[in-house]
Design a protein around this motif. Structure first.
Motif, PDB file in Angstrom:
ATOM      1  N   PRO A 121      -9.159   1.441   2.549  1.00 58.86           N
ATOM      2  CA  PRO A 121      -9.246   0.058   3.020  1.00 58.86           C
ATOM      3  C   PRO A 121      -9.914  -0.027   4.391  1.00 58.86           C
ATOM      4  CG  PRO A 121      -7.035   0.575   2.218  1.00 58.86           C
ATOM      5  CD  PRO A 121      -7.769   1.870   2.310  1.00 58.86           C
ATOM      6  N   ALA A 122     -10.716  -1.061   4.572  1.00 63.29           N
ATOM      7  CA  ALA A 122     -11.350  -1.303   5.863  1.00 63.29           C
ATOM      8  C   ALA A 122     -10.303  -1.733   6.883  1.00 63.29           C
ATOM      9  CB  ALA A 122     -12.421  -2.384   5.723  1.00 63.29           C
ATOM     10  N   ALA A 123     -10.660  -1.635   8.149  1.00 60.50           N
ATOM     11  CA  ALA A 123      -9.734  -1.991   9.230  1.00 60.50           C
ATOM     12  C   ALA A 123      -9.266  -3.431   9.126  1.00 60.50           C
ATOM     13  CB  ALA A 123     -10.389  -1.737  10.586  1.00 60.50           C
ATOM     14  N   THR A 124     -10.096  -4.283   8.548  1.00 54.59           N
ATOM     15  CA  THR A 124      -9.720  -5.694   8.406  1.00 54.59           C
ATOM     16  C   THR A 124      -8.740  -5.924   7.259  1.00 54.59           C
ATOM     17  OG1 THR A 124     -11.697  -6.021   7.034  1.00 54.59           O
ATOM     18  CG2 THR A 124     -11.881  -6.547   9.383  1.00 54.59           C
ATOM     19  N   GLU A 125      -8.618  -4.942   6.354  1.00 58.12           N
ATOM     20  CA  GLU A 125      -7.683  -5.055   5.223  1.00 58.12           C
ATOM     21  C   GLU A 125      -6.332  -4.489   5.649  1.00 58.12           C
ATOM     22  OE1 GLU A 125      -9.972  -4.443   1.210  1.00 58.12           O
ATOM     23  OE2 GLU A 125     -10.664  -2.929   2.629  1.00 58.12           O
ATOM     24  N   VAL A 126      -5.682  -5.200   6.528  1.00 61.09           N
ATOM     25  CA  VAL A 126      -4.489  -4.672   7.188  1.00 61.09           C
ATOM     26  C   VAL A 126      -3.373  -4.367   6.195  1.00 61.09           C
ATOM     27  CG1 VAL A 126      -2.739  -5.134   8.924  1.00 61.09           C
ATOM     28  CG2 VAL A 126      -5.077  -5.903   9.310  1.00 61.09           C
ATOM     29  N   VAL A 127      -3.107  -5.289   5.283  1.00 63.11           N
ATOM     30  CA  VAL A 127      -2.012  -5.098   4.338  1.00 63.11           C
ATOM     31  C   VAL A 127      -2.335  -3.965   3.375  1.00 63.11           C
ATOM     32  CG1 VAL A 127      -0.676  -6.163   2.482  1.00 63.11           C
ATOM     33  CG2 VAL A 127      -1.237  -7.478   4.527  1.00 63.11           C
ATOM     34  N   ARG A 128      -3.559  -3.952   2.847  1.00 64.05           N
ATOM     35  CA  ARG A 128      -3.940  -2.897   1.899  1.00 64.05           C
ATOM     36  C   ARG A 128      -3.905  -1.527   2.567  1.00 64.05           C
ATOM     37  NH1 ARG A 128      -9.425  -1.380  -0.397  1.00 64.05           N
ATOM     38  NH2 ARG A 128      -8.931  -0.277  -2.333  1.00 64.05           N
ATOM     39  N   ARG A 129      -4.350  -1.455   3.811  1.00 69.54           N
ATOM     40  CA  ARG A 129      -4.315  -0.181   4.527  1.00 69.54           C
ATOM     41  C   ARG A 129      -2.864   0.266   4.742  1.00 69.54           C
ATOM     42  NH1 ARG A 129      -8.029   1.695   9.593  1.00 69.54           N
ATOM     43  NH2 ARG A 129      -9.569   1.363   7.976  1.00 69.54           N
ATOM     44  N   ALA A 130      -1.993  -0.679   5.080  1.00 77.85           N
ATOM     45  CA  ALA A 130      -0.577  -0.342   5.264  1.00 77.85           C
ATOM     46  C   ALA A 130       0.034   0.165   3.963  1.00 77.85           C
ATOM     47  CB  ALA A 130       0.189  -1.560   5.777  1.00 77.85           C
ATOM     48  N   GLN A 131      -0.359  -0.440   2.832  1.00 72.61           N
ATOM     49  CA  GLN A 131       0.161   0.010   1.538  1.00 72.61           C
ATOM     50  C   GLN A 131      -0.294   1.444   1.237  1.00 72.61           C
ATOM     51  OE1 GLN A 131       2.318  -1.460  -0.539  1.00 72.61           O
ATOM     52  NE2 GLN A 131       2.535  -3.235   0.789  1.00 72.61           N
ATOM     53  N   ALA A 132      -1.544   1.746   1.524  1.00 69.24           N
ATOM     54  CA  ALA A 132      -2.043   3.110   1.308  1.00 69.24           C
ATOM     55  C   ALA A 132      -1.272   4.108   2.155  1.00 69.24           C
ATOM     56  CB  ALA A 132      -3.539   3.182   1.628  1.00 69.24           C
ATOM     57  N   LEU A 133      -1.070   3.774   3.431  1.00 69.12           N
ATOM     58  CA  LEU A 133      -0.336   4.673   4.331  1.00 69.12           C
ATOM     59  C   LEU A 133       1.127   4.787   3.932  1.00 69.12           C
ATOM     60  CD1 LEU A 133      -1.942   3.659   7.728  1.00 69.12           C
ATOM     61  CD2 LEU A 133      -2.177   5.858   6.564  1.00 69.12           C
ATOM     62  N   LYS A 134       1.689   3.703   3.399  1.00 73.36           N
ATOM     63  CA  LYS A 134       3.083   3.739   2.940  1.00 73.36           C
ATOM     64  C   LYS A 134       3.282   4.830   1.890  1.00 73.36           C
ATOM     65  CE  LYS A 134       4.331   1.131  -0.443  1.00 73.36           C
ATOM     66  NZ  LYS A 134       4.638  -0.071  -1.282  1.00 73.36           N
ATOM     67  N   TRP A 135       2.418   4.846   0.884  1.00 70.98           N
ATOM     68  CA  TRP A 135       2.577   5.820  -0.189  1.00 70.98           C
ATOM     69  C   TRP A 135       2.297   7.249   0.287  1.00 70.98           C
ATOM     70  CZ3 TRP A 135       5.421   5.140  -4.104  1.00 70.98           C
ATOM     71  CH2 TRP A 135       5.550   3.879  -4.703  1.00 70.98           C
ATOM     72  N   ILE A 136       1.288   7.408   1.132  1.00 74.50           N
ATOM     73  CA  ILE A 136       0.972   8.751   1.622  1.00 74.50           C
ATOM     74  C   ILE A 136       2.109   9.291   2.486  1.00 74.50           C
ATOM     75  CG2 ILE A 136      -0.588  10.043   3.134  1.00 74.50           C
ATOM     76  CD1 ILE A 136      -2.842   8.215   2.137  1.00 74.50           C
ATOM     77  N   ALA A 137       2.617   8.476   3.395  1.00 76.55           N
ATOM     78  CA  ALA A 137       3.724   8.912   4.249  1.00 76.55           C
ATOM     79  C   ALA A 137       4.967   9.180   3.413  1.00 76.55           C
ATOM     80  CB  ALA A 137       4.006   7.862   5.310  1.00 76.55           C
ATOM     81  N   TRP A 138       5.242   8.318   2.443  1.00 77.33           N
ATOM     82  CA  TRP A 138       6.401   8.512   1.553  1.00 77.33           C
ATOM     83  C   TRP A 138       6.330   9.862   0.851  1.00 77.33           C
ATOM     84  CZ3 TRP A 138       6.226   9.186  -3.777  1.00 77.33           C
ATOM     85  CH2 TRP A 138       7.455   9.151  -4.451  1.00 77.33           C
TER      86      TRP A 138
END
Length: 214
Positions: free
Chosen positions: A91-108
């Motif tokens: 996700p691009a820097a402007t896609e804040v929610v989508r980027r957070a979702q990607a990081l959520k799964w990776i961190a999990w």
């Protein structure tokens, strides 16, 4: 363009970074990193490697500006932000929610899955204890860890309900990152056959041409 130095070893969590780089290099059409193989038992304790990652683990990178980077979550995020956005894999820097979702799964995945996998692996790959009773206790601990790991996989299965990939917008490096760890989970004898969403996702990601053979 200067290549990233990627310190890796077979049969290690560096396989996650291997998979991520394969995706990004396929999209870019050229290499992004120089692979440097490290012996797990000896090379990771060498002073030259400890200068890159003082924790003594792979994966580790040395970035084009000479800065070291370790921890596969940080590595995937860095590679995604620098090479994955243009490729449609991050996700691009402007896609804040989508980027957070990607990081959520990776961190999990990095916080939860290795914890139970290591508990199982210590029994499966460790030496037998001299006393049979002690071995039975250890095997019971492994079975408990398998059950807990399968419960976590059910969370992943639920996250895939109604979608092909972890992000509803489509395939991303979050899928690559977690998929790369699943072969080790399978090797530990954890059954996910009844988790239909997860099984279909593992097969779907594994069918990607750039990930074949991993």
């Amino acid at each position: 363009m200067s290549l990233i130095k990627f310190y890796r070893a077979d049969y290690s969590t560096a396989g996650i970074t291997d998979a991520v780089l394969r995706e990004l290099e396929a999209a870019a059409g050229h290499p992004l990193a120089e692979r440097i193989d490290v012996a797990l038992r000896t090379g990771t304790r060498d002073p030259s490697f400890l200068a890159v990652n003082p924790n003594g683990f792979v994966p580790a990178l040395v970035l084009p500006d000479g800065e070291p980077l370790w921890e596969s979550v940080a590595i995937t995020a860095y590679l995604g932000e620098t090479h994955g956005v243009a490729a449609g894999l991050w996700p691009a820097a402007t896609e804040v929610v989508r980027r957070a979702q990607a990081l959520k799964w990776i961190a999990w995945s990095n916080v939860n899955l290795p914890l139970h996998a290591r508990a199982i692996g210590r029994v499966l790959h460790g030496e037998k204890e001299a006393e049979e009773g002690v071995q039975r206790v250890r095997e019971a601990d492994a079975e408990k860890a398998k059950g807990e790991l399968r419960t976590l996989l059910a969370v992943l299965d639920g996250g895939l309900e109604g979608r092909e990939y972890l992000l509803k917008e489509g395939y991303s490096l979050a899928d690559t990152h977690i998929w790369a760890f699943m072969s080790y989970v399978k090797m530990l004898g954890v059954d996910w056959e009844s988790l239909g969403n997860l099984k279909a996702w593992v097969d779907r990601v594994g069918a990607r041409e750039q990930l074949k053979g991993l």
